[in-house]
Design an enzyme around this catalytic site. Structure first.
Site, PDB file in Angstrom:
ATOM      1  N   ARG A 149       0.853  -1.199   0.000  1.00 51.76           N
ATOM      2  CA  ARG A 149       0.000   0.000   0.000  1.00 51.76           C
ATOM      3  C   ARG A 149       0.882   1.240   0.000  1.00 51.76           C
ATOM      4  O   ARG A 149       1.728   1.421   0.876  1.00 51.76           O
ATOM      5  CB  ARG A 149      -0.908  -0.002   1.222  1.00 51.76           C
ATOM      6  N   ARG A 168      -1.906   6.875   9.706  1.00 53.17           N
ATOM      7  CA  ARG A 168      -1.835   6.343   8.345  1.00 53.17           C
ATOM      8  C   ARG A 168      -2.014   7.462   7.311  1.00 53.17           C
ATOM      9  O   ARG A 168      -1.968   8.644   7.646  1.00 53.17           O
ATOM     10  CB  ARG A 168      -2.873   5.240   8.174  1.00 53.17           C
ATOM     11  N   LYS A 222      -4.301   1.543  14.976  1.00 55.50           N
ATOM     12  CA  LYS A 222      -4.149   2.520  13.898  1.00 55.50           C
ATOM     13  C   LYS A 222      -4.801   3.848  14.247  1.00 55.50           C
ATOM     14  O   LYS A 222      -5.694   3.924  15.108  1.00 55.50           O
ATOM     15  CB  LYS A 222      -4.756   1.956  12.614  1.00 55.50           C
ATOM     16  N   LYS A 278      -6.269   7.454  12.167  1.00 60.53           N
ATOM     17  CA  LYS A 278      -6.611   7.969  10.846  1.00 60.53           C
ATOM     18  C   LYS A 278      -7.019   9.436  10.921  1.00 60.53           C
ATOM     19  O   LYS A 278      -7.818   9.821  11.774  1.00 60.53           O
ATOM     20  CB  LYS A 278      -7.740   7.135  10.231  1.00 60.53           C
ATOM     21  N   CYS A 294     -15.063  -2.937  -0.231  1.00 69.53           N
ATOM     22  CA  CYS A 294     -13.708  -3.322   0.163  1.00 69.53           C
ATOM     23  C   CYS A 294     -13.249  -4.477  -0.725  1.00 69.53           C
ATOM     24  O   CYS A 294     -14.017  -5.023  -1.515  1.00 69.53           O
ATOM     25  CB  CYS A 294     -13.679  -3.726   1.634  1.00 69.53           C
ATOM     26  N   CYS A 353      -8.107 -10.860   1.276  1.00 63.42           N
ATOM     27  CA  CYS A 353      -8.173 -10.415   2.662  1.00 63.42           C
ATOM     28  C   CYS A 353      -8.454 -11.595   3.582  1.00 63.42           C
ATOM     29  O   CYS A 353      -9.449 -12.309   3.412  1.00 63.42           O
ATOM     30  CB  CYS A 353      -9.260  -9.343   2.834  1.00 63.42           C
ATOM     31  N   CYS A 378     -16.520  -8.079   5.872  1.00 66.13           N
ATOM     32  CA  CYS A 378     -16.525  -8.376   7.302  1.00 66.13           C
ATOM     33  C   CYS A 378     -16.958  -7.122   8.052  1.00 66.13           C
ATOM     34  O   CYS A 378     -17.279  -6.099   7.440  1.00 66.13           O
ATOM     35  CB  CYS A 378     -15.149  -8.853   7.771  1.00 66.13           C
ATOM     36  N   CYS A 388     -14.015  -1.251   6.393  1.00 65.96           N
ATOM     37  CA  CYS A 388     -13.038  -0.523   5.585  1.00 65.96           C
ATOM     38  C   CYS A 388     -13.670   0.388   4.545  1.00 65.96           C
ATOM     39  O   CYS A 388     -13.095   1.406   4.178  1.00 65.96           O
ATOM     40  CB  CYS A 388     -12.084  -1.511   4.905  1.00 65.96           C
TER      41      CYS A 388
END
Length: 588
Positions: A79, A148, A213, A215, A435, A441, A480, A484
């Protein structure tokens, strides 16, 4: 009297991995030099995320390879870190070339304004990183327990303001980068530091970085295309009477992820806590990150985001702690308003006379297939284009800064590849996100990117019959519950529960200002369109002037309005929650 001591909970295993990693080095260099296997150890995979890559495998091949007693079809996703989603034509050409030389022949535009390369084998990861670096691109902190990729409204309608806002987004990204030289040593062959001579310190993150994380996004009202309330820190650009940037309103504690069957986890909308002049933004952002570093949950990663730190301790506590660290109070929030969170498609001219073209990219996947030669067309455009490419938060692409003489050239290329009318879709499809999910994934429970286009074919027919072809309705799908593609803000949200089954959520705010609510659990994919048809038909017949689908399903009683994250799992018949003034757009 004997007093019991508070229970000390064990730290999550990832905390130990980070603590002994020597600032994210671990054994990555040695493991990627080992060609005897296609994978790396799981502890190393956790560290690899900080370097912008995930270890994955092709799940479509698992059964066959297991039967043949072969290891999994290991591969890596890389990424790229692209603050604000802006890259040059030369950088685009490099990414396009790497898609063929090292990856699976596709480029994936993400919901966080960056590009992912999929299907990279172990021996090609380091060459990929090196070639990206040669074009001033990197993957540092694109994943992992750090801040991120910083997102920013690409906003071709307000180009002059956007330029200044974009500059602050890039400053935020640079300021909050980890200071370790591990990335440069492992992937770029920089000489290793000698700790005894050059002790390495992470001034913002410390030895074990963040609990999870972090953001950050930057929005330019009236567009909320970055979904300001869905992130740990949202910066809402405020312009003065001259149209120039003065500062930012700050929203904190948003987040999408949750876990099925665990009501202690939930999506949460960020709270607007005040305004800061632009000159203080970096200082305030750093202290917000440090508060999460010091108070975030390091025992339970499902409870480790800033949204839970604020939900557990309260917004008032957070503001007090922030004030204590800053030594001054932030100012009251300035007026602002959002009216949409989608992209503006087609050609738009800016204040300088240049043009921007926004292209619809289904689920953000760029590949060459019959009648849809996306990569070939964009490669040819990049060879002529002197402006830039802007990735949107909705997985679409803007060809930016097109000069008047280049405009017919680019139009001709798109026509030659049958792509000049790519945005002539239903309003539903134009406002869709998905996603990646299967097959790469490891968390995917159901299809997402590969299935949503099929579902949209069914739903397009329904909205066409209802006379709603040009009406914008947001629909988002994930494989899931991690969220995302930010499904819990969509007017129609579909979240994978098991193979072929999805939780159906309704009632999100069209401008990203309200969560949706569970309407049907574990709905088979064959029943989704059938379930939505009568609701869509009723909306077409009974909606008020200017009423959005998400507002209608609440007014019609299908679900209750949901603003507070803790009410997300409540019954669909629960009383409507009032809008929190500290978390909603302020009236003009």
């Amino acid at each position: 009297m004997f007093k019991s001591t508070p229970e000390v909970k064990p730290l999550h295993a990832n905390e130990s991995i980070k603590a002994v990693s020597r600032n994210l080095r671990g054994t990555l260099a040695d493991e990627f030099a080992d060609c005897n296997t296609g994978n790396i150890l799981e502890d190393s995979n956790q560290l690899l995320k900080f370097h912008g890559s995930y270890q994955q495998d092709d799940r479509d091949q698992r059964a066959e390879r297991r039967a043949m007693k072969l290891e999994k079809a290991w591969q890596f996703m890389v990424r790229v870190r692209i603050p604000g989603g802006v890259c040059t034509p030369r950088q685009w050409l490099t990414l396009d070339r790497l898609a063929d030389s090292h990856a699976n022949g596709t480029l994936k535009l993400t919901t966080r304004q960056t590009i992912q390369l999929h299907g990279i084998i172990k021996s090609a990861v380091k060459p990929t990183m090196r070639e990206l670096n040669q074009e001033l691109l990197d993957c540092i902190a694109a994943c992992g327990d750090v801040n991120r990729n910083v997102m920013c409204n690409p906003n071709p309608l307000q180009s002059e303001l956007h330029e200044e806002v974009y500059d602050w987004a890039t400053r935020l990204s640079l300021h909050l980068l980890p200071k370790t030289r591990a990335y440069h040593e492992i992937w770029l062959d920089e000489a290793p530091l000698t700790p005894e001579i050059e002790p390495e310190i992470e001034p913002i993150y410390g030895k074990t970085y963040l609990p999870r994380k972090f953001k950050i996004v930057v929005a330019v009202p009236p567009s909320n295309d970055v979904d300001i309330y869905a992130h740990d820190l949202g910066c809402i650009a405020i312009a003065g009477s001259n149209g120039r940037l003065t500062g930012f309103n700050l929203a904190v504690g948003g987040g999408m992820g949750m876990s099925h069957g665990k009501e202690a986890t939930f999506p949460r909308l960020g709270d607007v806590i005040g305004y800061t002049p632009k000159e203080k933004l970096l200082q305030i952002a750093e202290e917000i990150v440090k508060i999460q570093r010091d108070f975030g949950d390091r025992n339970n990663r499902a409870h480790a985001r800033l949204k839970y730190t604020i939900e557990d301790r309260g917004v008032e506590w957070f503001v007090t702690e922030l004030t204590r660290r800053l030594g001054f109070e932030i100012e009251p929030a300035r007026p602002f308003a959002f009216d949409h969170n989608g992209d503006r498609f087609g050609w738009i001219q800016n204040h300088r006379g240049d043009w921007h073209l926004t292209l619809f990219i289904q689920n953000g996947r760029l590949r060459d297939v019959p009648d849809q030669l996306w990569r070939s067309a964009l490669r040819e455009i990049a060879q002529h284009h002197t402006g830039d490419f802007r990735l949107t938060a909705n997985q679409n692409l803007i060809i930016g800064g097109v000069t008047p003489d280049q405009k017919p050239v680019i139009e001709g290329i798109l026509q030659g590849h049958n792509l000049h009318e790519s945005h002539l879709q239903t309003g539903l499809r134009l406002h869709s996100l998905a996603c990646v999910s299967l097959p790469t994934c490891g968390l995917g429970l159901a299809e997402s990117e590969r299935y949503l286009p099929t579902l949209l074919n069914e739903l397009d027919a329904i909205v066409d019959e209802a006379g709603l072809r040009h009406d914008a309705i947001t629909i988002r799908m994930t494989g899931c519950a991690n969220g995302c593609a930010r499904p819990y803000l969509a007017e129609i949200g579909l979240v994978g529960r098991a193979p072929g089954k999805y939780n159906l959520y309704l009632g999100g705010g069209f401008s990203g200002q309200r969560l949706n609510k569970l309407y049907r659990a574990s709905l088979p994919d064959t029943e989704i369109a059938r379930t939505l048809r009568p609701i869509i038909d009723q909306f077409a017949k009974e909606r008020k002037v200017g009423e959005h689908f998400g507002d209608f399903v609440i007014r019609a009683g299908y679900v209750a309005a949901t603003v507070n994250g803790r009410d997300f799992h409540a019954s669909i018949a629960a009383a409507t929650q009032p809008v929190r003034p500290d978390a909603r757009p302020v009236a003009d």
